[in-house]
Design a protein around this motif. Structure first.
Motif, PDB file in Angstrom:
ATOM      1  N   ALA A 202       0.951  -1.298   0.021  1.00  0.00           N
ATOM      2  CA  ALA A 202      -0.086  -0.021   0.053  1.00  0.00           C
ATOM      3  C   ALA A 202       0.767   1.256  -0.163  1.00  0.00           C
ATOM      4  CB  ALA A 202      -0.604   0.125   1.209  1.00  0.00           C
ATOM      5  N   GLY A 203       1.466   1.392  -1.358  1.00  0.00           N
ATOM      6  CA  GLY A 203       2.305   2.850  -1.210  1.00  0.00           C
ATOM      7  C   GLY A 203       3.693   2.337  -0.793  1.00  0.00           C
ATOM      8  N   LYS A 204       4.380   3.425  -0.347  1.00  0.00           N
ATOM      9  CA  LYS A 204       5.734   3.267  -0.137  1.00  0.00           C
ATOM     10  C   LYS A 204       5.736   3.328   1.535  1.00  0.00           C
ATOM     11  CE  LYS A 204       8.205   4.688  -4.230  1.00  0.00           C
ATOM     12  NZ  LYS A 204       9.456   5.475  -4.829  1.00  0.00           N
ATOM     13  N   GLY A 205       6.248   2.358   2.111  1.00  0.00           N
ATOM     14  CA  GLY A 205       6.372   2.249   3.502  1.00  0.00           C
ATOM     15  C   GLY A 205       4.986   1.995   4.116  1.00  0.00           C
ATOM     16  N   GLY A 206       4.122   1.362   3.300  1.00  0.00           N
ATOM     17  CA  GLY A 206       2.917   1.004   3.859  1.00  0.00           C
ATOM     18  C   GLY A 206       2.980  -0.686   4.050  1.00  0.00           C
ATOM     19  N   PRO A 207       1.773  -1.045   4.330  1.00  0.00           N
ATOM     20  CA  PRO A 207       1.488  -2.597   4.632  1.00  0.00           C
ATOM     21  C   PRO A 207       1.890  -3.598   3.214  1.00  0.00           C
ATOM     22  CG  PRO A 207      -0.265  -1.515   5.633  1.00  0.00           C
ATOM     23  CD  PRO A 207       0.335  -0.615   4.757  1.00  0.00           C
ATOM     24  N   VAL A 208       2.999  -4.448   3.386  1.00  0.00           N
ATOM     25  CA  VAL A 208       2.886  -5.378   2.329  1.00  0.00           C
ATOM     26  C   VAL A 208       2.538  -6.743   2.657  1.00  0.00           C
ATOM     27  CG1 VAL A 208       4.897  -6.547   1.215  1.00  0.00           C
ATOM     28  CG2 VAL A 208       5.052  -4.333   2.113  1.00  0.00           C
ATOM     29  N   LYS A 209       2.081  -7.351   1.533  1.00  0.00           N
ATOM     30  CA  LYS A 209       1.410  -8.941   1.586  1.00  0.00           C
ATOM     31  C   LYS A 209       2.001  -9.445   0.543  1.00  0.00           C
ATOM     32  CE  LYS A 209      -2.582 -11.781   2.257  1.00  0.00           C
ATOM     33  NZ  LYS A 209      -3.785 -11.887   2.594  1.00  0.00           N
ATOM     34  N   ALA A 210       2.724 -10.696   0.896  1.00  0.00           N
ATOM     35  CA  ALA A 210       3.438 -11.766  -0.061  1.00  0.00           C
ATOM     36  C   ALA A 210       2.575 -13.173  -0.133  1.00  0.00           C
ATOM     37  CB  ALA A 210       4.991 -11.998   0.409  1.00  0.00           C
TER      38      ALA A 210
END
Length: 276
Positions: A202-210
């Protein structure tokens, strides 16, 4: 070979289709037919009744709301590849669809048929799991809603029972700043995947999902990997450690080659995401 004799019906309404499925226990649904028809020809599938869903326009509806996208189960891979569906995923769905098998297959194969088969190497379950999509399923007892992660139980195993039909998928829309990476390993173009990785942020520095597919019975979220990717300055060497930890936690029976392959594939997807 040719398939054995079976009854064939092409219902005009969803209610009629559900009713037909209740007449015989050994019934099969025909959507795009790209998996079922070869299985019939080889007599791997031996139905007493074949119910053709291709005339059911209710299963072809595609709509968009501010918060989500609804994809009817009969939406074809080609329709997604060609941009006929709402592109709120910044091209991710088109990228995935365009690498499924060959164009002749994509012209007829459907997202609903792919998910219903629950092949561990299928592309759409990985995508749907990444976004926490839900399915709407109609059956003898009415309509129910279920998450994709609960729906797929294992290889070729789902919660579908006799009389159930997937109506479509409700996929939450990502934020405008959404970034993605997708990577697929196959022996040749059009072949079944050996590894499927989707990484979104979610953008740069936002939550990540892999999420990783084709590595085990069903797609799995790589929790430790995602947490590491949320650290802006983490190097690829830093990311390798949690990827291996996730592989051991969720896919423990992989050999060394498979671990290296999946690690490289997840890194490639992460690299593509970070480049956006």
């Amino acid at each position: 070979m040719k398939p054995p004799p079976f009854q064939y019906h092409d219902p005009k309404t969803l209610a009629e289709a559900v009713g037909l499925l209740g007449t015989l226990d050994n019934a099969k649904l025909l959507a795009g037919g790209q998996s079922l028809m070869p299985m019939l020809a080889l007599r791997v599938a031996l139905p007493d009744l074949l119910v053709d869903l291709s005339r059911l326009d209710d299963l072809k509806i595609v709509t968009r709301t501010p918060d989500s996208v609804w994809l009817g189960a009969l939406t074809t891979h080609a329709a997604i590849e060609d941009g006929e569906t709402p592109d709120v995923f910044n091209g991710l769905m088109r990228a995935i669809a365009g690498q499924i098998s060959y164009r002749a297959v994509r012209n007829h194969g459907t997202i609903g048929g792919s998910v219903a088969l629950a092949d561990p190497a299928a592309d759409w379950p990985v995508f749907l799991s990444t976004f926490g999509a839900t399915l709407r399923i109609v059956g003898r007892n009415g309509v129910r809603v279920q998450s994709i992660d609960d729906f797929i139980q294992g290889p070729y195993e789902t919660t579908l029972s006799t009389g159930d039909i997937i109506m479509g998928f409700d996929i939450p829309a990502p934020p405008a700043s959404f970034r993605w990476g997708f990577s697929k390993v196959a022996r040749k173009s059009g072949a079944f995947a050996q590894s499927l990785a989707v990484v979104v942020a979610a953008g740069k520095g936002g939550p990540v999902k892999a999420v990783l597919g084709a590595a085990g019975p069903k797609p799995r979220a790589l929790v430790a990997t995602a947490a590491q990717l949320e650290i802006p300055d983490s190097s690829e060497q830093d990311i390798r450690v949690p990827i291996r930890a996730d592989l051991n936690a969720y896919f423990g029976e992989l050999d060394d080659y498979q671990k290296r392959m999946h690690t490289a594939n997840v890194l490639h997807a992460a690299r593509n995401m970070r480049a956006q």
